[in-house]
Design a protein around this motif. Sequence first.
Motif, PDB file in Angstrom:
ATOM      1  N   ILE A 194       0.842  -1.209   0.000  1.00 16.17           N
ATOM      2  CA  ILE A 194       0.000   0.000   0.000  1.00 16.17           C
ATOM      3  C   ILE A 194       0.876   1.257   0.000  1.00 16.17           C
ATOM      4  O   ILE A 194       0.512   2.273  -0.566  1.00 16.17           O
TER       5      ILE A 194
ATOM      6  N   LEU B  99      -2.568  -4.721  12.708  1.00 13.61           N
ATOM      7  CA  LEU B  99      -1.742  -4.070  11.693  1.00 13.61           C
ATOM      8  C   LEU B  99      -0.379  -4.746  11.637  1.00 13.61           C
ATOM      9  O   LEU B  99       0.026  -5.433  12.571  1.00 13.61           O
ATOM     10  N   GLN B 100       0.285  -4.538  10.537  1.00 11.85           N
ATOM     11  CA  GLN B 100       1.683  -4.964  10.438  1.00 11.85           C
ATOM     12  C   GLN B 100       2.537  -3.750  10.078  1.00 11.85           C
ATOM     13  O   GLN B 100       3.158  -3.148  10.925  1.00 11.85           O
ATOM     14  N   CYS B 101       2.527  -3.368   8.800  1.00 15.89           N
ATOM     15  CA  CYS B 101       3.363  -2.216   8.425  1.00 15.89           C
ATOM     16  C   CYS B 101       2.766  -0.907   8.902  1.00 15.89           C
ATOM     17  O   CYS B 101       3.461   0.088   9.019  1.00 15.89           O
ATOM     18  N   GLY B 102       1.464  -0.872   9.137  1.00 18.36           N
ATOM     19  CA  GLY B 102       0.820   0.319   9.673  1.00 18.36           C
ATOM     20  C   GLY B 102       0.453   1.375   8.650  1.00 18.36           C
ATOM     21  O   GLY B 102      -0.086   2.419   9.016  1.00 18.36           O
ATOM     22  N   TYR B 103       0.717   1.117   7.383  1.00 14.28           N
ATOM     23  CA  TYR B 103       0.475   2.171   6.391  1.00 14.28           C
ATOM     24  C   TYR B 103      -1.021   2.393   6.159  1.00 14.28           C
ATOM     25  O   TYR B 103      -1.461   3.520   5.991  1.00 14.28           O
ATOM     26  N   CYS B 104      -1.791   1.319   6.175  1.00 11.27           N
ATOM     27  CA  CYS B 104      -3.239   1.444   5.955  1.00 11.27           C
ATOM     28  C   CYS B 104      -3.955   1.836   7.235  1.00 11.27           C
ATOM     29  O   CYS B 104      -5.135   2.161   7.214  1.00 11.27           O
ATOM     30  N   THR B 105      -3.250   1.743   8.368  1.00 13.18           N
ATOM     31  CA  THR B 105      -3.898   1.761   9.683  1.00 13.18           C
ATOM     32  C   THR B 105      -4.663   3.044  10.013  1.00 13.18           C
ATOM     33  O   THR B 105      -5.806   2.964  10.467  1.00 13.18           O
ATOM     34  N   CYS B 136      -5.726  -3.328   2.689  1.00 11.29           N
ATOM     35  CA  CYS B 136      -4.566  -3.667   3.504  1.00 11.29           C
ATOM     36  C   CYS B 136      -3.881  -4.825   2.796  1.00 11.29           C
ATOM     37  O   CYS B 136      -4.532  -5.792   2.411  1.00 11.29           O
ATOM     38  N   CYS B 138      -1.085  -6.345   4.151  1.00 12.24           N
ATOM     39  CA  CYS B 138      -0.259  -7.113   5.088  1.00 12.24           C
ATOM     40  C   CYS B 138      -1.033  -8.137   5.894  1.00 12.24           C
ATOM     41  O   CYS B 138      -0.540  -9.216   6.163  1.00 12.24           O
TER      42      CYS B 138
END
Lengths: 792, 165
Positions: A194, B99-105, B136, B138
Amino acid sequence: MKYIGKEIVGLPTRQLVAGKGQYVSDVILDGMLHMAIVRSPYAHARIKSIDTKPAEAVPGVVYVITGKEVIENMRPIMEAYDTAAMDAKSVKCYALCPERVRYVGEAVAAVVAEDKYTARLAADLVEVDYEELPVVFDAEEAMKPGAPLVEPDWDSNVMVTRDFIRGDLDKAFAEADGTFSGTINTQRYTGAAIEPRGYVATYDPYQDMLTMWASTQNPHPMRVFLAETLGIPETSIRVIQPHVGGGFGLKIPTFQEEPLIAYLARKLARPIKWIEERQENLLVGGHARQNRLHYDVAYKKDGSVIGFRAKVIADVGAPAALCGWGQSFVTSYCIPTCYKIPNCRVQLFTVVTNKCPWNAYRGYGKEAASFLMDRVMDGVAKATGVDRAEVRLKNFIQPEEFPYSQVSGAMIDSGNYPKALNRVLEMVGYKDFPKLQADARKQGRCIGLGIGQELTPEGCSMPKSTLLSGYDGCTVRVNPSGQVTVLTGVTSPGSGNETGIAQIVADTLGVDVKLIRVIQGDTDTCPYGLGNYSSRSIIMGGAAAQVAGTDIREKMFKVAAKMLEVAPADIDSEDGKIYVKGAPSRYVLFKDVASTVYRDCYGKFASDVEPGLEATRYFRHPNVYHQPEVDGRFSSYPSWPNGVSACVVEVDPETGIVKLLRYCAVHDAGVLINPLLAQANLHGGIIQGLGGAMFENLVYDEAGQLKTASFLDYTIPTAVDCPSLEVEHQETRSPFNPLGCKGVGESGVTAPLGAICSAVENALGHLKLNFDEMPLTPDRVWQEIRHAQQQA
Amino acid sequence: MKTPVEVTVNKKKYKVEVDTRMILADMLREELRLTGTHIGCGTGNCGACTVVLNGETVKSCCIIAADANGQEITTIEGLSSSATELHPIQQAFVENQGLQCGYCTPGMVLSTLQLLKDNPNPTEDEIRHGISGNLCRCTGYQFIVQSIQDAAKRLSNGGQPGASQ
Ligand code: FES
Ligand code: FES
């Protein structure tokens, strides 16, 4: 308190959930310029001339650069995967293409401007005059004599071949009860994190220091690549990896934009930022997976496979400096995966075409091998009438046969495939499914069950490689007050290895995990290391952390032993206390021992150990073989996690829509350091596999234009497309890794391919469908159904 | 060309001059330095840029910054009062590893806020539909769905973990 095996939430989670992470696009510097790229609109063309004046005339434009300046000032981009070491053909690729573009999107010029809108606008004004050249899009067409050459200097479009043979194929095929052949086409698709790629570069001429923030998985290798490509010292470059919004392999260097922005930042001595647009990401951010797999199977009536030939034809797109083409090698290396086939031949043809170059993508070719074998096992079941699960059980390498050497020389460390398969069949209710299916059919519903097996070797270790050579480093530093700093050579693009490493160090030292701070992704502070790829961060980075932690522990035990007046062998540590074994009330505090080492290095307890509590250690995996002349084999993957899935789908024969009703998986990666994060990775992997099995497809038209360059056309799974997954873990230790663990990062992504195909065929068993073309979009399923009905 | 914009973001008033081509997500990120709002596509498909505009979630990549003049916005930074006091939804995401990478969070959390405002007791299916505009890559969504189920319980329980009434 032991932390290995405990479910601990990822360390950066709070920060990220608060929106306080720092990703590369969040790096905003004073006076920062913005870069925009001019890309080729043609799949193959000669650049006749470039007119930069209209762009330069736009107010706010600072600089315009073309390939001419690049070849005069920079070397070709250093290869991420050394072609010479693999007997593969190579090309010279530059940060900007100087004379001939080979795929749509290849970078030919760049504009640097005061803001990104101006940069984009001016980039569109750069006038490039092209002469179109003949193109080739299909790998098998590209292999034919007289096909247009992607690289005119090559004698053919075949970049590399392999041929692995074991046993007597002719004999096996002659003695078989039956044989069949087939071809499978897997589509081109990609990871599509993303967060797109992005870089910010800035240069301090007084210190001769280039600082590069990069959404990358491999800061140290990136520094090497930049240094070599720019012809500057590694010590004049600092690469910082901020938070990364997903990588999945696609953020492994060496992309054109990396040396380009670095060069421009040095030249202009101002900070420059480039953030990839989604369209660019899908166009040039690295593709993967497009394979044609031909196969011939010789089987016995009881379902055992006695002979197998596979021909892998990989369409890797245009050759580049990226490491993606190596995936094709891994596909051939893994076949026949978890099966013991006495007579086997695997041929590989890695073919270049006028499409986007491959970059690494989660699965890295292993998925194609496992998918092929799933199709083969289902084919044998259909041909013999033996149950699908039975066929697999019959052909598995057995648990006591490890380490097992496959036809390619791959040395599989351990596994228990029958146990995992039996368990997943139990979870999904395999025995009772026929009744369920018959009942559903009475109500007019078509449901089916499928099985998918996966074998995903991890920890890739290649000879003569900067990026992939297969070791990693870690520094463990116990500070004077007893807290611990851990600096790693591996990095996390969101997968959580920092948390696993903290757990490993906490157990090694016997301290609370909260006392540990893990620092990653900075070439100026972290020990040299290769970063994140091939699910290696725990198997390599975690093991290095354990080795470094053990050094410190031994040193502290020596001091503590003196303080406690016992021998070092008689003490142990836990919960921040170093105590006498068998007499835990006799202890010294961990932090007091640290303090003694730092503050009293001439005193009576610490005078015979070296001052300081810091160790940097490196780990190399025992199950890798690079010297055939010494050990008789070449084996580049030390660790072989595996898994099996069983899913239930419902197919609507009127629309071709496939709905996934249940998805069960049993996964085995040996010892799990953090089962919560392993589970999280599994979920993500399975759903990416689902996307690949059912929707994702990078489609080119006849002119070589990508028709799926947005999230509108390139559809990845949403929450609605996914069922609730049922995942269990099984533990078969790796006998070669000190932690007993295997990689997890690529687990789950493979089995959905075979499982979903198998389930859809099973749902419409009366039609005798055979899917050999991916993905299973409603359109494709519907057409197959119509086709079968017409045949009937 | 620049144009003045006055907005209230996370209850604070801001007055800025922005490029007329600037999108709202960029204004929040670059002018106000509220970088918790992320950009994943710029075309309204991924939801990473989700913010609350006048009480409704919107995709801030699809709104011209100048059009936000006079409006009221909440971003992810407006949800928690401090590093130690997360919003119950955020706390649920933390504890369930949503979450994992947190970008969509940030976008996911704000879509959850809207979802639970509209439907405090959603079924799993309603949750999945409620976040279907947020991609998401991840998590496979499973722990996100669990986080939202937990968040619903927390919100009906005064922010505390525990069973809903
Ligand atoms: S960035 Fe706005 S929806 Fe993707
Ligand atoms: S956590 Fe990475 S995209 Fe959702």
